[in-house]
Design a protein around this motif. Structure first.
Motif, PDB file in Angstrom:
ATOM      1  N   UNK A 285      37.477 -10.995  31.926  1.00  0.00           N
ATOM      2  CA  UNK A 285      36.598 -12.152  32.140  1.00  0.00           C
ATOM      3  C   UNK A 285      37.373 -13.373  32.639  1.00  0.00           C
ATOM      4  N   UNK A 286      38.543 -13.669  32.022  1.00  0.00           N
ATOM      5  CA  UNK A 286      39.368 -14.809  32.442  1.00  0.00           C
ATOM      6  C   UNK A 286      38.556 -16.095  32.570  1.00  0.00           C
ATOM      7  N   UNK A 287      37.704 -16.366  31.575  1.00  0.00           N
ATOM      8  CA  UNK A 287      36.957 -17.624  31.570  1.00  0.00           C
ATOM      9  C   UNK A 287      37.891 -18.754  31.156  1.00  0.00           C
ATOM     10  N   UNK A 288      37.662 -19.945  31.706  1.00  0.00           N
ATOM     11  CA  UNK A 288      38.501 -21.078  31.340  1.00  0.00           C
ATOM     12  C   UNK A 288      38.109 -21.556  29.944  1.00  0.00           C
TER      13      UNK A 288
ATOM     14  N   UNK B 201      26.201 -25.756  27.684  1.00  0.00           N
ATOM     15  CA  UNK B 201      27.191 -26.652  27.094  1.00  0.00           C
ATOM     16  C   UNK B 201      28.070 -26.000  26.037  1.00  0.00           C
ATOM     17  N   UNK B 202      27.950 -24.683  25.901  1.00  0.00           N
ATOM     18  CA  UNK B 202      28.822 -23.990  24.958  1.00  0.00           C
ATOM     19  C   UNK B 202      30.201 -23.784  25.579  1.00  0.00           C
ATOM     20  N   UNK B 203      31.168 -23.542  24.692  1.00  0.00           N
ATOM     21  CA  UNK B 203      32.478 -23.113  25.175  1.00  0.00           C
ATOM     22  C   UNK B 203      32.503 -21.588  25.172  1.00  0.00           C
ATOM     23  N   UNK B 204      33.331 -20.991  26.053  1.00  0.00           N
ATOM     24  CA  UNK B 204      33.333 -19.524  26.136  1.00  0.00           C
ATOM     25  C   UNK B 204      33.551 -18.834  24.793  1.00  0.00           C
ATOM     26  N   UNK B 205      34.442 -19.401  23.942  1.00  0.00           N
ATOM     27  CA  UNK B 205      34.736 -18.694  22.685  1.00  0.00           C
ATOM     28  C   UNK B 205      33.569 -18.743  21.707  1.00  0.00           C
ATOM     29  N   UNK B 206      32.511 -19.512  22.051  1.00  0.00           N
ATOM     30  CA  UNK B 206      31.326 -19.539  21.189  1.00  0.00           C
ATOM     31  C   UNK B 206      30.289 -18.509  21.619  1.00  0.00           C
ATOM     32  N   UNK B 207      30.668 -17.648  22.574  1.00  0.00           N
ATOM     33  CA  UNK B 207      29.716 -16.664  23.086  1.00  0.00           C
ATOM     34  C   UNK B 207      30.142 -15.258  22.686  1.00  0.00           C
TER      35      UNK B 207
END
Ligand SMILES: Nc1ncnc2c1ncn2[C@@H]1O[C@H](COP(=O)(O)OP(=O)(O)O)[C@@H](O)[C@H]1O
Ligand SMILES: [Mg+2]
Lengths: 300, 353
Positions: free
Chosen positions: B91-94, B135-141
């Protein structure tokens, strides 16, 4: 539910058990501090020490001086220039160590695991050497007949040696050298955790190299940057040996100025007040650090 | 130059390392991928799929060969100047950017105005059904949601080609099935050319317009799922795509003699001598022993698979055939039953070794 009850009871026990340690810490850490704080509100003794009379004079004299004849108050320019030099040199040291430390830490973090340990060891070698010896080594390099000037003259870049020793530049070089590992290590730790796939992701999404640095790498390793900057800035501000040896007598920093009050200056309260100011600045820096660090990770 | 070709790779060689330790990750690969198609690169781990994708994305430069994008040579163009986006396997999401900022990143780097970036991010997030998560951060998904963000981020700049490197391999089976149809829907809705990498043959067969099968750095066969399943060019492809019985036989005209001495009629298409027949388990029927043309066999093992029965059938020379039949009353045989085997010879594939 059961878990939380259990935790609470073990927490209470733990607190009781750690009471002696806490008391010891409290006394050992805050005892001397309280003494310094008290001394800063007393009058100086005749030759040294203090007289037990309350006075705010020491705090007043940090920033202001009173004319001996007409009692007019003016800013203490000499003190201010020492503060300014300390802050300026510490900021410069932080900047220089960051500029050198970022590529260094990056280089180490991108080595294979085995050689990484060797590079980390090399970076920390100066730590195993006495500070005074390291400082004299720098002196040997930058003095007029030293390594640097001799080399520059040899290759014909200059004809006369450059006066570096006993200038602010010398102090800067010395402090940057001494504190570089304190910058490299936290940066390394942050870069080591950095997911290098993100660079490719940025590159894939039309970012230039500069944009990847500014938009992806720097924000993500920010906790490491802040930690490194604090770790370098704080001891730089209080540095004593390096400015003393490389700056000569005249380019004083706060540390030297404080020492002067307890020695030749024979003004312990002023020395104590100056120490308190230094402490407050350092605490301020740490406060900024925790702010930034907690902003980085609001859920962790 | 064909107007309908999105990516044209020709004679791509990629070697890693040098000397005796050199690895030929891509060995003379040529491929044309059409505009708007869902193309899948299929092959076992280590066959060079990722390397080919990275050459197309621009992260690797081929040792030799050229890559064209809509007819333009991009072999040496850096990734940030190629209108191609990648969905990374990890995924490599920021992690420091919100979902919306992640999705808008590409357009922002392209210098689009803020309002356009925000609008596009919202639109693409709706497309992948993540409207409420901007408005979530990736680690909250969850993993599946992160997957969708990665997809949205790669789709937002509307690339000519979207590259997906085993994007579903980290998901559990149920989520994977869901994402498969989701990907298919997105591809049809956006009309973007998808190049999808997987080592899962079922995934490849169900999702793709065309499949390229790779092995050991070589592209073995390119074709529609039907083509590849029904007419594999060699034993590797036949074996990799679905279960297959390989039976050695000697041809005399259209008559194939098996090792057991039994004969079946095939469409030899002019081939002769020693060949391998690829027989799909569902091309085998079981009949009474005395049925004309039936090959004698013994049921060695039977396995119940819900809707299917799998039978392992031993021929008289000891070779085995796997048969797959519908599990109904007419098709129940027990171990040791003597049966006849019918093979539809004209549907068989004759393989070069
Ligand atoms: N950076 C690299 N350095 C050396 N060898 C590599 C590198 N990347 C891939 N390879 C090798 O190239 C071959 C193909 O790898 P890859 O394209 O990742 O396969 P796949 O994606 O199909 O699993 C493998 O043998 C792999 O070990
Ligand atoms: Mg791969």
């Amino acid at each position: 539910m059961r878990g939380s009850v259990h935790r609470r009871s073990s927490g209470a026990n733990g607190w009781l058990l750690s009471l002696p340690a806490l008391l010891l810490l409290l006394v050992a850490a805050s005892g001397p501090l309280v003494i310094v704080a008290i001394y800063s509100f007393l009058e100086p003794g005749d030759y040294s020490g203090v007289r037990w009379i309350f006075s705010g004079d020491a705090w007043f004299r940090i920033l202001f001086e009173r004319d001996i004849f007409d009692q007019t108050v003016s800013l203490a320019d000499a003190n201010l220039s020492i503060f300014w030099r300390s802050v300026k040199l510490s900021l410069a040291t932080t900047l220089v160590t960051f500029a050198l430390g970022l590529p260094t830490a990056w280089f180490i973090a991108t080595r294979p695991a085995r050689s990484r340990a060797i590079w980390l060891f090399l970076i920390t070698i100066p730590f195993w050497t006495n500070l005074l010896i390291r400082t004299f080594a720098i002196m040997e390099v930058i003095r007029n007949q030293g390594l640097l000037n001799t080399a520059l003259i040899k290759i014909g870049l200059i004809t006369d040696p450059i006066q570096i020793l006993y200038t602010d530049t010398a102090v800067l070089i010395g402090m940057a050298y001494v504190y570089l590992p304190l910058m490299v290590l936290p940066l390394f730790a942050a870069i080591d955790r950095f997911d290098f796939n993100l660079i490719e992701a940025g590159y894939d999404l039309y970012a230039s190299r500069m944009q990847i640095l500014r938009r992806v790498i720097l924000p993500i390793i920010r906790p490491g940057i802040v930690a490194g900057c604090i770790l370098v800035f704080v001891p730089s501000l209080g540095a004593y040996v390096t400015p003393r040896v490389l700056g000569g007598g005249k380019n004083m920093m706060i540390g030297n100025f404080i020492e002067l009050q307890f020695g030749q200056g024979q003004n312990w309260p002023l020395g104590a007040a100056l120490s308190m100011v230094l402490l407050i600045v350092v605490l301020g820096a740490l406060l900024i650090y925790t702010r930034v660090a907690s902003k980085e990770d609001p859920h962790g | 130059m064909n107007q309908d070709i999105a990516v044209s790779a020709s004679r791509i060689v990629k070697t890693y390392g040098a000397g005796t330790s050199a690895v030929r990750a891509l060995d003379d690969v040529s491929i044309d991928i059409e505009k708007g198609e869902f193309f899948t690169l299929l092959g076992p781990s280590g066959c060079g799929k990722t390397t080919l994708l990275r050459c197309i994305a621009g992260f690797e430069t081929p040792t030799s060969g050229t890559i064209l994008l809509s007819g333009r040579d991009i072999t040496f163009t850096p990734p940030n100047e190629r209108p191609i986006n990648t969905v990374f396997q990890s995924y490599a999401l920021f992690p420091h950017l919100t979902v919306a900022q992640n999705v808008g990143f590409g357009l922002q780097m392209l210098g689009r105005p803020k309002s356009e970036v925000a609008e596009a991010a919202a639109r693409v997030l709706a497309l992948v059904r993540l409207d409420g998560f901007a408005n979530r951060l990736p680690q909250q998904l969850s993993g599946g949601q992160q997957q969708r963000v990665a997809l949205a981020r790669a789709l937002a700049p509307q690339p000519e080609v979207l590259l997906l490197d085993e994007p579903l391999s980290a998901l559990d089976l149920k989520l994977r099935k869901e994402m498969q149809s989701e990907l298919k829907r997105l591809q049809t809705e956006t009309g973007i050319t998808f190049i999808f990498v997987t080592h899962d043959q079922e995934e490849a067969l169900t999702m793709s317009n065309r499949i390229g099968v790779m092995s050991a750095g070589k592209l073995l066969q390119v074709g529609t799922p039907r083509d590849i399943y029904d007419r594999p060019v060699n034993r590797f492809v036949a074996d990799f795509i679905g279960e297959t019985n390989f039976v050695r036989a000697t041809l005399a005209g259209d008559q194939a003699t098996l090792g057991s001495g039994d004969t079946i009629v095939v469409d030899a298409k002019g081939a002769s001598g020693s060949v391998t027949l690829a027989v799909r388990p569902e091309q085998i029927r079981i009949a009474p022993r005395d049925r004309p043309g039936a090959i004698h066999a013994t049921v060695a093992e039977s396995t119940y698979f819900g809707t299917d029965m799998h039978y392992q059938l031993a021929l008289s020379d000891g070779t085995f055939l796997i048969a797959r039949l519908q599990a109904n009353a007419a098709n129940v045989y027990g171990n040791g039953d003597e049966v006849g085997v019918l093979i539809d010879g004209t549907a068989l594939q004759l393989l070069a070794e």
